[in-house]
Motif scaffolding. Structure first.
Motif, mmCIF file in Angstrom:
data_model
loop_
_atom_site.group_PDB
_atom_site.id
_atom_site.type_symbol
_atom_site.label_atom_id
_atom_site.label_comp_id
_atom_site.label_asym_id
_atom_site.label_seq_id
_atom_site.Cartn_x
_atom_site.Cartn_y
_atom_site.Cartn_z
ATOM 1 N N VAL A 1 2.137 0.165 -7.878
ATOM 2 C CA VAL A 1 3.421 -0.555 -7.877
ATOM 3 C C VAL A 1 4.218 -0.346 -9.161
ATOM 4 O O VAL A 1 5.211 -1.042 -9.390
ATOM 5 C CB VAL A 1 3.179 -2.068 -7.658
ATOM 6 C CG1 VAL A 1 2.391 -2.306 -6.392
ATOM 7 C CG2 VAL A 1 2.463 -2.685 -8.852
ATOM 8 N N LEU B 1 4.566 -9.113 -5.000
ATOM 9 C CA LEU B 1 4.616 -7.814 -4.322
ATOM 10 C C LEU B 1 5.249 -7.938 -2.938
ATOM 11 O O LEU B 1 6.001 -7.061 -2.514
ATOM 12 C CB LEU B 1 3.205 -7.239 -4.208
ATOM 13 C CG LEU B 1 2.511 -6.911 -5.539
ATOM 14 C CD1 LEU B 1 1.111 -6.381 -5.291
ATOM 15 C CD2 LEU B 1 3.329 -5.917 -6.342
ATOM 16 N N TRP C 1 7.785 0.339 -8.393
ATOM 17 C CA TRP C 1 8.474 -0.561 -7.468
ATOM 18 C C TRP C 1 9.598 -1.304 -8.209
ATOM 19 O O TRP C 1 9.505 -1.541 -9.423
ATOM 20 C CB TRP C 1 7.501 -1.578 -6.881
ATOM 21 C CG TRP C 1 6.580 -0.996 -5.846
ATOM 22 C CD1 TRP C 1 6.238 0.307 -5.693
ATOM 23 C CD2 TRP C 1 5.854 -1.715 -4.853
ATOM 24 N NE1 TRP C 1 5.353 0.472 -4.669
ATOM 25 C CE2 TRP C 1 5.102 -0.765 -4.130
ATOM 26 C CE3 TRP C 1 5.761 -3.048 -4.484
ATOM 27 C CZ2 TRP C 1 4.274 -1.112 -3.072
ATOM 28 C CZ3 TRP C 1 4.929 -3.395 -3.425
ATOM 29 C CH2 TRP C 1 4.204 -2.430 -2.740
ATOM 30 N N TRP D 1 4.017 -1.748 3.674
ATOM 31 C CA TRP D 1 3.209 -2.291 2.599
ATOM 32 C C TRP D 1 2.841 -3.751 2.851
ATOM 33 O O TRP D 1 1.798 -4.228 2.406
ATOM 34 C CB TRP D 1 3.954 -2.142 1.278
ATOM 35 C CG TRP D 1 3.702 -0.800 0.672
ATOM 36 C CD1 TRP D 1 4.538 0.263 0.619
ATOM 37 C CD2 TRP D 1 2.489 -0.374 0.057
ATOM 38 N NE1 TRP D 1 3.932 1.329 0.005
ATOM 39 C CE2 TRP D 1 2.671 0.963 -0.353
ATOM 40 C CE3 TRP D 1 1.268 -0.990 -0.198
ATOM 41 C CZ2 TRP D 1 1.682 1.692 -0.993
ATOM 42 C CZ3 TRP D 1 0.272 -0.258 -0.840
ATOM 43 C CH2 TRP D 1 0.487 1.066 -1.229
ATOM 44 N N ALA E 1 8.097 -5.626 -1.052
ATOM 45 C CA ALA E 1 7.357 -4.633 -0.266
ATOM 46 C C ALA E 1 8.080 -4.334 1.050
ATOM 47 O O ALA E 1 8.727 -5.199 1.647
ATOM 48 C CB ALA E 1 5.943 -5.138 0.018
#
Length: 639
Positions: A48, A114, A51, A122, A118
């Protein structure tokens, strides 16, 4: 052990001793998961790093987990040095519960961060990871339901809250699946924890009785009977719980396979593969535990009959040649034409466990299987060039959970039950085991079975083994798994159209299993007539015909049924009823977690293939593909 119990006050001395022992077991076994969690955290942060997520949202939960784990390591060192006394019970109990609660909270906050950024793929992967975490924690803390509850509920609730907050149908569905799955996990964990405590209570009671009544023969006999009864009850419970514990694993295997078509190949697939590997490992552990339970509960019968070893050799050759090639070992099998008087299933399971042990503990060199005639006996021998066995450990290698070369209790090395299963299987019949070993040079395990000489047989020289081409690496099989060939069926991309392969009739009383199995089959082009009873399945087939999804007059290609249906009939009866309607020679599969010899014999008599839980999805798809190919071939010949 009660979730809120913080002291031993008010308990009897025996109950206090049991609760103290279970607390010590918690601090002895739970830390084994820290290394795996640390590696998982590192891998997750690496994935991540790019991200669109502010660093502080993942940094402070990660620092919280690392700080917590550091404190736990220090506490474990103190525990191993000084132990836990009754006066320190409250402190260590609160520390254990607080550790699992804070750890779950840290993972939950990281999951919330997350899930906020996501993608759908994911989100599916993260939800699956949360479910795997919950089931793994249940196994590690199976003796302490309080630790299992606090160690998973904060994570599940935070992740579910984040998904529900998204207010999208897909996120809501994932939240419900996660909550239902973890509820099932907690119910099973509570049941096992209670039974384990009852078993410990009975065992300690019997031990006290034996000490108190040692001088009175009649009372000693009574105490021994109670001890055996307690152990029998424990074995009966584990043997009976096989189906209930396999069921959530079965559902999880189906859902993880269904996720494969929706997960991004480059990043998501490796995590999904690791999750499925963890599921396979967990399933293997359950298999070994329940094998011991069935043997201790005397649910396996030894039924000797005349058998030629060459057929068994062929089955073992097809499996272990692949496993050895995958590990870079030489596989040597010496052909044999010997006949023996034995129970084929028992002997094959003994040899398969010994061969799996040889492959696991051999890093370089060779694994060999051979048979030698010795007067009225045949010695079936498994050779390896592995670590060998130290003389001081040789008398203990057949004990439950003993692993001479796994002092760190790494889960990747198994539970140490393989040779314990071998010892119990060898006691069913005249199949004693002999061990010779030299440390650093390897070991040889010999299984002695009665030899048979066919009437009017003519001795012929044994041909030398033909050279074998290098086998490609293959998947590792469980020692108790069927030896059918395995292959991964082609996976269609999401949303792609497929030509219907045919219709499969599916019967299962569990809605989650029914939905998951139907989803996997539909993803690979099969029409599914799914229902909870045979009559409803026939109605579903009529519905398919009415909707034009199946030509009127056509027959289904295969039948699949669970064994325990919660009805007056079992799976075999359901398959007989469906075959009566659609054709006696229709291929049929029985899905079950009960791998008893009686059930296997009944299924073989009815020409039904038994598929153990959790189901091997690629194997099932390959079997159905072969059925479809045979049907197309027959249609071509008819034209």
């Amino acid at each position: 052990m009660s979730l809120w119990r913080r002291s031993l006050q008010g308990l009897s001395p025996l109950e206090a001793r049991i609760d103290l022992q279970m607390l010590q077991d918690g601090w002895r076994t739970s830390p084994s998961s820290l290394l795996g969690q640390f590696l998982a955290l590192v891998a997750l942060l690496w994935i991540v790093r790019d991200w669109p997520l502010p660093s502080w949202q993942w940094l402070w939960p990660s620092l919280m987990l690392l700080t917590l784990w550091t404190a736990v390591v220090r506490a474990v060192r103190h525990f191993r040095r000084f132990g836990i006394t009754q006066s320190g019970y409250s402190h260590w109990r609160l520390a254990l519960l607080g550790w699992h609660a804070l750890q779950s909270l840290g993972w939950g906050m990281l999951a919330m961060a997350l899930l906020d950024v996501a993608s759908l793929e994911w989100r599916l992967t993260l939800v699956a990871a949360v479910i795997v975490y919950g089931y793994t924690l249940m196994l590690v803390t199976v003796h302490d339901w309080g630790a299992a509850f606090l160690g998973s509920i904060p994570l599940v609730l935070l992740a579910a809250f984040k998904l529900l907050w998204a207010q999208s149908p897909s996120a809501t569905y994932l939240a419900l699946v996660m909550l239902l799955s973890m509820t099932t996990c907690q119910v099973v964990s509570l049941s096992i924890s209670r039974r384990l405590r009852e078993g410990l209570l009975l065992r300690h009671e019997n031990a006290d009785l034996v000490l108190q009544l040692r001088e009175e023969i009649d009372k000693v006999t009574q105490a021994k009977a109670r001890a055996e009864q307690a152990d029998q009850q424990k074995s009966e419970f584990f043997a009976s719980a096989s189906h209930d514990l396999r069921q959530p694993l079965h559902v999880l295997a189906l859902l993880s396979n269904a996720l494969r078509t929706w997960v991004e190949p480059q990043q998501g697939r490796p995590l999904l593969d690791k999750m499925q590997t963890a599921l396979s490992s967990l399933s293997g552990m359950f298999d070994k535990m329940f094998d011991l339970a069935r043997l201790d509960a005397q649910r396996l019968d030894y039924q000797p009959q005349a058998q030629a070893l060459d057929a068994m050799w062929h089955r073992l050759d097809s499996e272990f040649s692949v496993l050895c090639a995958d590990k870079g070992l030489r596989w040597s099998l010496e052909p044999t034409r010997e006949w023996v008087l034995t129970d084929t299933h028992v002997l094959e399971r003994i040899l398969r466990n010994l061969l799996n042990n040889a492959v696991r503990y051999t890093e370089h060199g060779e694994v060999r299987l051979r048979a030698r005639a010795r007067g009225p006996w045949v010695m079936c021998q498994v050779w390896d060039t592995g670590l060998g066995i130290q003389p001081q450990h040789r008398h203990r290698i057949f004990e439950d959970y003993f692993q001479a070369s796994n002092e760190g209790r790494l889960s990747s090395e198994g539970l140490g039950l393989g040779l314990a299963v071998v010892r119990r299987l060898s006691m069913l019949g005249p199949t004693p085991i002999k061990v010779l070993s030299r440390p650093g040079r390897g070991s040889v395990f010999s299984v002695r079975v009665p030899r048979l000489v066919p009437v009017a047989s003519v001795p012929t020289p044994t041909p030398a083994p033909a050279p074998r081409p290098a086998s490609p690496p293959g998947p590792t099989r469980s020692p108790m798994a069927p030896t059918a060939p395995m292959a991964t069926a082609p996976t269609p991309p999401p949303g792609s159209a497929q030509t219907s392969q045919g219709v499969v009739v599916l019967v299962d009383d569990d809605p989650d299993v029914l939905e998951g199995t139907a989803l996997v089959l539909k993803q690979h082009g099969w029409q599914v007539a799914a229902a909870t009873t045979p009559d409803s399945a026939m109605d579903a087939l009529v519905t398919l015909q009415a909707e034009g999804q199946m030509p009127e007059g056509d027959m289904p290609c295969a039948l699949i049924s669970d064994h325990r249906l919660g009805l007056d009939i079992n799976g075999l009866d359901a398959l007989r009823q469906l075959r009566y309607e659609f054709g006696e020679h229709l291929p049929a599969y029985l899905v079950t977690g009960e791998l008893s010899g009686t059930l296997s014999a009944q299924a073989h008599h009815d020409r039904v293939v038994v598929l153990p839980k959790p189901i091997d999805v690629p194997d099932l798809l390959e079997r159905l593909a072969r059925i479809r190919h045979d049907l197309q071939h027959d249609e071509h010949l008819s034209h």
